[in-house]
Scaffold this motif. Sequence first.
Motif, short mmCIF file in Angstrom:
data_model
loop_
_atom_site.label_atom_id
_atom_site.label_comp_id
_atom_site.label_asym_id
_atom_site.label_seq_id
_atom_site.Cartn_x
_atom_site.Cartn_y
_atom_site.Cartn_z
N GLN A 100 41.18 34.60 35.65
CA GLN A 100 42.37 34.67 34.80
C GLN A 100 42.56 33.39 33.99
O GLN A 100 43.40 33.35 33.11
CB GLN A 100 43.61 35.00 35.65
CG GLN A 100 43.92 34.04 36.78
CD GLN A 100 43.34 34.51 38.11
OE1 GLN A 100 42.13 34.72 38.21
NE2 GLN A 100 44.18 34.64 39.12
N ARG A 101 41.82 32.34 34.32
CA ARG A 101 41.92 31.09 33.55
C ARG A 101 40.74 30.92 32.61
O ARG A 101 40.52 29.85 32.05
CB ARG A 101 42.03 29.91 34.51
CG ARG A 101 43.32 29.97 35.33
CD ARG A 101 43.35 29.00 36.50
NE ARG A 101 44.44 29.36 37.39
CZ ARG A 101 44.36 30.25 38.36
NH1 ARG A 101 43.21 30.85 38.61
NH2 ARG A 101 45.41 30.55 39.09
N ASP A 155 44.74 34.11 52.72
CA ASP A 155 45.93 34.88 52.41
C ASP A 155 45.74 35.66 51.11
O ASP A 155 45.02 35.22 50.21
CB ASP A 155 47.13 33.93 52.23
CG ASP A 155 47.53 33.27 53.53
OD1 ASP A 155 48.47 33.77 54.16
OD2 ASP A 155 46.89 32.27 53.93
N VAL A 156 46.42 36.80 51.03
CA VAL A 156 46.41 37.60 49.81
C VAL A 156 46.83 36.73 48.62
O VAL A 156 46.23 36.78 47.55
CB VAL A 156 47.35 38.81 49.98
CG1 VAL A 156 47.72 39.42 48.64
CG2 VAL A 156 46.67 39.86 50.88
N GLU A 157 47.85 35.93 48.82
CA GLU A 157 48.32 35.10 47.70
C GLU A 157 47.25 34.13 47.23
O GLU A 157 47.13 33.87 46.02
CB GLU A 157 49.59 34.34 48.09
CG GLU A 157 50.82 35.25 48.13
CD GLU A 157 52.07 34.55 48.64
OE1 GLU A 157 53.15 35.16 48.57
OE2 GLU A 157 51.98 33.41 49.13
N MET A 158 46.48 33.56 48.13
CA MET A 158 45.44 32.62 47.70
C MET A 158 44.35 33.37 46.94
O MET A 158 43.82 32.86 45.95
CB MET A 158 44.83 31.88 48.90
CG MET A 158 45.63 30.69 49.37
SD MET A 158 46.36 29.65 48.09
CE MET A 158 45.03 28.54 47.70
N GLU A 207 44.78 36.15 45.19
CA GLU A 207 45.32 36.54 43.88
C GLU A 207 45.45 35.34 42.95
O GLU A 207 45.32 35.46 41.74
CB GLU A 207 46.69 37.22 44.05
CG GLU A 207 46.60 38.56 44.74
CD GLU A 207 47.91 39.35 44.72
OE1 GLU A 207 47.86 40.54 45.04
OE2 GLU A 207 48.96 38.77 44.39
N PHE A 208 45.73 34.18 43.53
CA PHE A 208 45.82 32.96 42.73
C PHE A 208 44.44 32.55 42.21
O PHE A 208 44.29 32.12 41.07
CB PHE A 208 46.43 31.83 43.57
CG PHE A 208 46.32 30.47 42.93
CD1 PHE A 208 46.97 30.21 41.73
CD2 PHE A 208 45.57 29.46 43.52
CE1 PHE A 208 46.88 28.96 41.13
CE2 PHE A 208 45.46 28.22 42.92
CZ PHE A 208 46.11 27.96 41.72
N SER A 209 43.42 32.72 43.05
CA SER A 209 42.10 32.20 42.71
C SER A 209 41.28 33.17 41.87
O SER A 209 40.43 32.74 41.09
CB SER A 209 41.31 31.89 43.98
OG SER A 209 42.04 31.00 44.79
N LEU A 218 44.73 42.03 42.09
CA LEU A 218 46.07 42.23 42.63
C LEU A 218 45.96 43.28 43.74
O LEU A 218 45.40 44.36 43.53
CB LEU A 218 47.04 42.70 41.54
CG LEU A 218 48.50 42.84 41.99
CD1 LEU A 218 49.45 42.23 40.96
CD2 LEU A 218 48.87 44.28 42.24
N TYR A 219 46.46 42.93 44.91
CA TYR A 219 46.34 43.82 46.07
C TYR A 219 47.45 44.86 46.09
O TYR A 219 48.62 44.53 45.89
CB TYR A 219 46.47 43.02 47.36
CG TYR A 219 45.25 42.25 47.82
CD1 TYR A 219 44.90 41.06 47.19
CD2 TYR A 219 44.48 42.69 48.89
CE1 TYR A 219 43.81 40.32 47.64
CE2 TYR A 219 43.38 41.97 49.33
CZ TYR A 219 43.05 40.78 48.70
OH TYR A 219 41.96 40.06 49.14
N LEU A 220 47.08 46.10 46.36
CA LEU A 220 48.09 47.10 46.71
C LEU A 220 48.42 46.96 48.19
O LEU A 220 49.54 47.16 48.61
CB LEU A 220 47.58 48.51 46.42
CG LEU A 220 47.23 48.79 44.95
CD1 LEU A 220 46.80 50.24 44.78
CD2 LEU A 220 48.43 48.50 44.06
N TYR A 256 42.84 42.27 37.86
CA TYR A 256 44.14 41.90 37.30
C TYR A 256 44.02 40.65 36.47
O TYR A 256 43.61 39.61 36.99
CB TYR A 256 45.13 41.70 38.45
CG TYR A 256 46.59 41.59 38.00
CD1 TYR A 256 47.29 42.70 37.55
CD2 TYR A 256 47.25 40.37 38.04
CE1 TYR A 256 48.61 42.61 37.15
CE2 TYR A 256 48.58 40.26 37.64
CZ TYR A 256 49.26 41.40 37.19
OH TYR A 256 50.56 41.30 36.80
N ASP A 257 44.33 40.77 35.21
CA ASP A 257 44.48 39.59 34.35
C ASP A 257 43.18 38.90 33.98
O ASP A 257 43.21 37.77 33.51
CB ASP A 257 45.39 38.56 35.03
CG ASP A 257 46.63 38.31 34.18
OD1 ASP A 257 46.86 39.12 33.26
OD2 ASP A 257 47.33 37.33 34.43
#
Lengths: 97, 699, 664
Positions: free
Chosen positions: C426-427, C467-470, C472-474, C478-480, C507-508
Amino acid sequence: MSLFIDDNLEQHSDGSVTCRHCSHLVGDAAAPMNAARVTETAPRTAGPSVREDAALFADRPIVFRRTFCPECLTLLQAEIVPGDEVSSRHRSLIVGA
Amino acid sequence: MAYVIGIDIGGTFTDAFAADESGRVAATKTPSTPPDFSQGFLTVLDEMAGALGISTRALLSDTNYIIHGTTSTLNALVTGDVAAVGFLTTRGHADSVAIMNLEGRYAGLGSDRVQDMVLTNKPAPLVPPQLIRELDERIDYKGHEVVSLDETGARVAIRELVDAGAQAIAVSLLWSFLNDSHERRLGELITEEAPGLYVALSCDVSPRIREYARSATTIMNTQVGPRLRDYLRPLEAELRERGFGGSLLVMQGSGGCVDSSDAPSRAITTIGSVLTGGVVGCTRLAESLGHRNVISTDMGGTTFLAGLVVDGAPVSTTSTVLNQYQLNVPMVDVHTLGAGGGAIAWVDAGHNLRVGPRSAGARPGPACYGDGGTEPTVSDVDLLLGIINPGNFLGGRKKLSKELAAQAVRTHIAEPLGLSVDDAAAAVYAIQNAQTADLVRKVVVTSGHDPRDFVLYAFGGAGPMHCASYAADLEVGEVVVPLGSTAAVFSAYGLAASDIVLTAELSAPANFPTPVADFNSSFAHLRAELEDRLADQKLKFAHVAYRNEADMRYTLQLAEVATPVPAETVDESGLADIATGFGELYERLYGKGSGFAEAGLQLITYRTQAVGMLPIRPQLGEIPSGRGDPTPSSTRRVFLDARRGWQDADIHDYRDLAAGHELKGPAVVEAPTTTVALPEGCIGRVDRLGNLVIRYTQV
Amino acid sequence: MPVIPVAGSEEFANLPTSPAETRRIVGTAVKLHEVGQSVIDALDPLTYEVIRHRLTSITEEMGEALKRMSGSVVVTDCNDFDAAIMDEVGDVVQVGLYNTELAASLDMAVSWTLRHRAARPGIAPGDMFLCNDPWVGGGLHQNDVSLFAPLFIDGELFAWTGAVAHQVDLGGVSPGSWSVAATDVFWESVPTPPVKIVENGEIRDDIEDMYLRRSRVPKLVALDLRAKIGANNVAHERLHALCEKYGAATVKAVMRRVLKDAETRLRAKLSELPDGSWTSVAHQDSARSGDRGIYKIVCTLTKTRDTLTFDFTGTDPQVDGLINCTYAGLRGGIMPVLLTTLCGDIPWAPGGLYRCVEIISEPGTINNCTFPSGIGKASVASAWATTNVVTECLAGLLDAHPEHRKRLMSVCCGTWDFALLAGVDQRGGGFVTMLCDSMAGGLGARTHSDGVDTGGLACIPMGRVADVEMNEFSFPMLYLWRREEADSGGPGRFRGGVGASSCFIPYDSPLGGVHLVVSAPGKALPLAGGLAGGLPAGTQHDVLLRSTSVHEDFAAGRIPALLSELGGEAEVIPSHHETDLGSADVYFTHWQGGGGYGDPLLREPGAVAADVIAHKVSVTGAHDVYGVVLASDGTVDQDATTSHRSALRLSRAGLDSDRQEVNA
Ligand SMILES: [Zn+2]
């Protein structure tokens, strides 16, 4: 002397193997389950854990093979394997007198 | 006179330390009174008043604040005596606290238990499935709303949780730390649907990335918040009844305290309450002695704790493990390394002599206590080697049996290994010390430091009996055994000498450098939050300081390093300096060339700590100087070093010592609360504050 | 194209070599340190324990150093690495608690190096050797790169230290070196036999460039090389100090006794177990993309007094594909189970433990393949399947002892669910990452308790998922959901731990989608078998839904919780597959649990009811497999359960109520 060889089976010093739940003879030391009842059904009869039909992924037949105590019908062994292959699961213990 | 009082409630004893502005100090100790610890709290105040020769009412009315170290939250979590919590989270992600990143199967276990993998298990679920509801809502990694909050479904879920018996509700949604609108709205809905229910939102409790630890932290906070509230409210009322007009403060794991009215909403921060007093005490003592870097070792009857002071401040961590759950709680990094004096010596199946990690605990305790313990412990060995005086243990309050100790060593160690009881005991002593050195070394090295740059402080009942030996192994040049007025109640002293410390943090993960405006506004936001909370403490501070830091990492690398950031706003060159500082810190922690700078930097979490210094800082009084050599009270045979065997050692009564006295090993100093062993090759010198400072003439 | 033998490859077809033979071949080229039996006999308990503890602590410090310096998520997050201390000929004295299959063949690599490198280019202080040739040892597939370093004391080669870690990409046809279409090793990353990459304490730039040039992420691989150098340096510094303090002879005597101690204690435990033989089988479906075959590894474990023999006769021949493993992989498959089930309370000194073990295996078979068979996924293919079959055999052995059976587990998560994502993040940066969610496999059931749900993998005592957040950040995803999956744990009197699933959308990413490589067998048949009537765990299940309504659902305020709610066209993904995901495509990957133990009809009905409430077992599973009937409030209907279980007992055995055969 006898020995519990797993949750269901007991092996005696004379080499006989009986069911721990009903004491019925199931086999002997060389083949502890040779008198057991064996059935083969489709893999999905194992329950919802088998998510898809094997035929989607493989051409060989796959079976759910179960081995039961012939008397009380306790499940002694369960495997999901190619049906064109004899079972490789086997054991033979030496129990001292 | 204005007093400050520290009260430390441990499992066995409740300690108190009081100081006034003139430098007068007093210490008292009384048995703890589980399960209602407040009884011991009140008793120790009565005893303190007695020691000062005034009434309790007079003492309390002159006391500005009482700083309290409490085990109540920790005990509640360990025993499971907690509120039934309902949990609301994002649809699809409730299992996060059950999956526990899988590390929950082994987190916090010693390597002996990790190795025995088949016997490892995850802990019981934090929340039973009946009390969990998933909601339709979603925020993405940029903080943008992807799915709006389903308020109708949320109201139904809240009512269901209440009907199912929830006594409090924890809310933790994905990415709520970046966009808290859904959590805040849920907070409102809960208040509407269930007025008065205790609610905790993860964006308040722990606005940090990584949903598993954030959710676990929020849930545990919700479990103990109501319990802490129910403990502190009546205690404070009782103190007021007795004339107390000051502030009741509660120690947090961070090494600083918080007002008792503020504590329940952030109850989870108090779980390290009683662990940190010792390290804070070391920090204050180190200030007086001019030591910048200190290894703090606290070896008691059942635990061995180690912490570090670097550049005059305790080394902290941003998270901890409790009951195998990962928690986001900024804490002084106190490592539990072993079983202390209760560590059991045993012979393993390979016929090897082992010490610990199993412990005789408080019950039955060491064999020599005669309380039914039959296995030999480190304390039994200390007794057999002549270090502990059986007639003078804990100032004579506890009688010890050498015979029982010898029998335990003989049966379990000496006979199986074909050794004499003496040799077996000496081997256990040496193994314990070498193992301690290994474990302490790991703590120092993994923090990015070299033990040789440190002074080691040793306290707790058993620490001083072993410290000269394990410190030598660490190649530490100097060991300080805090004696003098604080000796008996060192942690309570640490409490009395602590500050108000409040922490605010916020994750906003992004590539670094971030835009200058984002960076400064993040810290401004945290600063404003802390200013509000400091005002809520209703205290006068001598001085308030803010410390900013940012958890940064190299992209792709796991290790986040809390990097110091200037407290004022920065410009672009300031950001570049921060990046440089991070790089240097990273190399110090992980080794030269360890950073993958080409991958770029990321800033994950902003954090600000406010330190409100309290107006009274206890000063330790100096002791009289002595002349000439001290006179030993007796001599006895001791075995402190396997290479030297039994030796005659001078036994000194600490009360006969004065500042400037020097003792040459082998010698033993008996103080009312501990015993110091000085092996041959050590010199102990009494300093002006009454501490015994040990140096080595040979190793 | 069938595998054609390569002349000259025999030199690398390494087998374990005895210390005496290694010494004989090395001759005078390197002076190997030795210690006499009298020094070993003279060790006192104190010195032994102090030094032993320090060796353990040095190994831990190596692991810490490597982990903190590495830049690979599989190392830092998933602990897919290990470190070890070895004696002068390579016998492993102490192995770290990380991925134990990696360190299982360091001894072979060190011995090979002594035999082939002592004369030219020589082995000297300050040298370190790099190896990623699984025929030589030191790892299971080419991604496992080991770096081992001789430690010299007073001019003698005293010991070796070694560090191994999985590298994200070392070339080959597909990203991640996971060439799902491979038929032989030439499609894959180049195996490199031991080369002196560090000389006299300095990295050799020429050798390093040769090593890094093959990778899609050379900087990352370079960083990990330095992490391994750092780990070895830490160990050398501390071992030097230890020898200085206690004398090299004493330290070596302790190392010898640690090996002997591990051996003696394993032999003692084996002596308590009954003699006999146990045979079992592990299958794998599909050897490469497009392949629909099923391959077996057969093992007969014979225990005679205090010795174990693993005989793999009956195993299928090596196959065109990426699933074969070398002899090092075979050993790497055995060692983790040996450690976790037999040595939970015995020191992890593989060099001593191997002395109790004999291996019979024919070269040219799927878990003892010859060059140039494909071995790109050996670690999680034939080595893993070896672990599965050995788990069953050892469990059978332990089960016959009333105490030791407490440390048996049914087969854990039957395979590694490999899902690799690559593309533009995404970056705007390129990325290659292996999704490590499936580290959270289910562990096998035990004789006294259920397997641990989402508890890990057999070979990594300390695995971890991000973690899911890590994630999605990296990465552009995007997890359902990420959730435990009901019924995925093998049913039994004690249930196998459940596995889990992740479901996500790209995602993105500026490209709109991501590239996906899948390599996860266990779809035609489950791979984690049960024991004593316990059923196997569930099958692996991967589904790709094309052109779903996910974005419309989001806009309407809904998060789909079932595949059936997502619309679109479902493709059930075969075991090996490579494709692209579009922005409205949903990928669902569901990895396996652990096998069950004992007849499910003997499971405590209350435990089944609790499992249903906790979503570990579905109502259907409870009814059809466990025979438990639940009342409307979720509690057990005792009467109905009793009668349903009686009926099920007959019907599942193919009998009617008069015990007459029913035609299926
Ligand atoms: Zn039967």
